[in-house]
Design a protein around this motif. Sequence first.
Motif, short mmCIF file in Angstrom:
data_model
loop_
_atom_site.label_atom_id
_atom_site.label_comp_id
_atom_site.label_asym_id
_atom_site.label_seq_id
_atom_site.Cartn_x
_atom_site.Cartn_y
_atom_site.Cartn_z
N ARG A 141 2.98 4.14 9.10
CA ARG A 141 2.14 5.18 9.70
C ARG A 141 2.42 5.32 11.19
O ARG A 141 2.37 4.36 11.96
CB ARG A 141 0.66 4.85 9.51
CG ARG A 141 0.19 4.88 8.07
CD ARG A 141 -1.31 4.75 8.01
NE ARG A 141 -1.80 4.57 6.65
CZ ARG A 141 -3.08 4.46 6.32
NH1 ARG A 141 -4.00 4.54 7.27
NH2 ARG A 141 -3.44 4.28 5.07
N GLU A 196 2.29 9.18 -1.35
CA GLU A 196 1.69 9.02 -0.03
C GLU A 196 0.29 9.61 0.02
O GLU A 196 -0.65 8.97 0.52
CB GLU A 196 2.58 9.68 1.02
CG GLU A 196 2.00 9.55 2.43
CD GLU A 196 2.73 10.40 3.45
OE1 GLU A 196 2.43 10.28 4.66
OE2 GLU A 196 3.58 11.22 3.04
N ALA A 199 2.63 5.57 3.55
CA ALA A 199 1.17 5.47 3.60
C ALA A 199 0.67 4.14 4.13
O ALA A 199 -0.40 4.09 4.76
CB ALA A 199 0.59 5.72 2.20
N LEU A 202 -3.28 7.59 0.60
CA LEU A 202 -4.12 7.89 1.75
C LEU A 202 -5.55 8.22 1.35
O LEU A 202 -6.48 8.13 2.17
CB LEU A 202 -3.53 9.05 2.56
CG LEU A 202 -2.22 8.76 3.30
CD1 LEU A 202 -1.70 10.01 3.98
CD2 LEU A 202 -2.42 7.64 4.31
#
Length: 296
Positions: free
Chosen positions: A103, A170, A99, A174
């Motif tokens: 990315r 994750e 995350a 996010l």
Amino acid sequence: MKVEQERMRARIRAMTDHAVTGLAVLATVIVVAPLVAIFVYLLYKGASSLNFDFFTKVPKPPGEVGGGMANAIVGSAVLLGLASIIGIPIGIGGGIYLAEFGRGTKLANAIRFTADVLNGVPSIVMGVAAYALIVAPHISFFSFMGHFSAFAGGVALGIMMIPTVTRTTEEMLLMVPNAIREAALGLGVPNWRSVLSITVKTASPGIITGCMLAFSRVAGETAPLIFTVLGNAFWSTSLDRPIAALPLQIYVFALSPYDDWHRLAWAGSVVLIVLIVLAVSLVRFVTSRGVLKGTS
């Protein structure tokens, strides 16, 4: 005329609203009813067999009446504790990387794909893999490798926890607004410290929920334990020896030809379900009270 049309439209909207609400309630009942039915049936079959001996004594020899599953309850606690020590830190670390730091990279995509695949792998495959890697080898740097042991079972369950914890972590990270990250960076906070002290703390309720989901999943697994811990009819908390476990003990007793062992299997099923519900409820209560929330 217009007034009548508006009234008709209002009635249609109200009827539609009630119909959709009724369908939603019906769907909820359909989903919850099997769980309630299973729980009630377990209580009916197993609650009468719960007594002091069940929580304090080991199983009696085959054919003898009495005994309990105290060794299996303690063994499950040891295995789940070891699995959590292995699976939760690795899973959270993997989720943070996906995350916050990886990315769009090929490595992150590979890790995400692997986690999704592992989430769908049957638990018996995990057990066979742990058997091949930990139990079967006769030459090892560790004395507790090369035979059935609690360590092997804990590793198998810990590996099963990692993908669930990773993907949940994750997704929760996010969901944290970018404005929070930008505010921390604007104050001169290093990125790694911003992630650990602010972003992870903000997402901690969701991360903890994911950890409990993974914990609940492995708490009732039997197949990996057949290939790793083997089982034990006596007291044992050693990591380098076979150990009893509640799901494994229930499986063995349920397949036996003895009525008393069947009775203990039902009682063990009740205890296993209740312990999982209590563990998840306790964590949910703590997070809802703000003790573990991401608030300062």
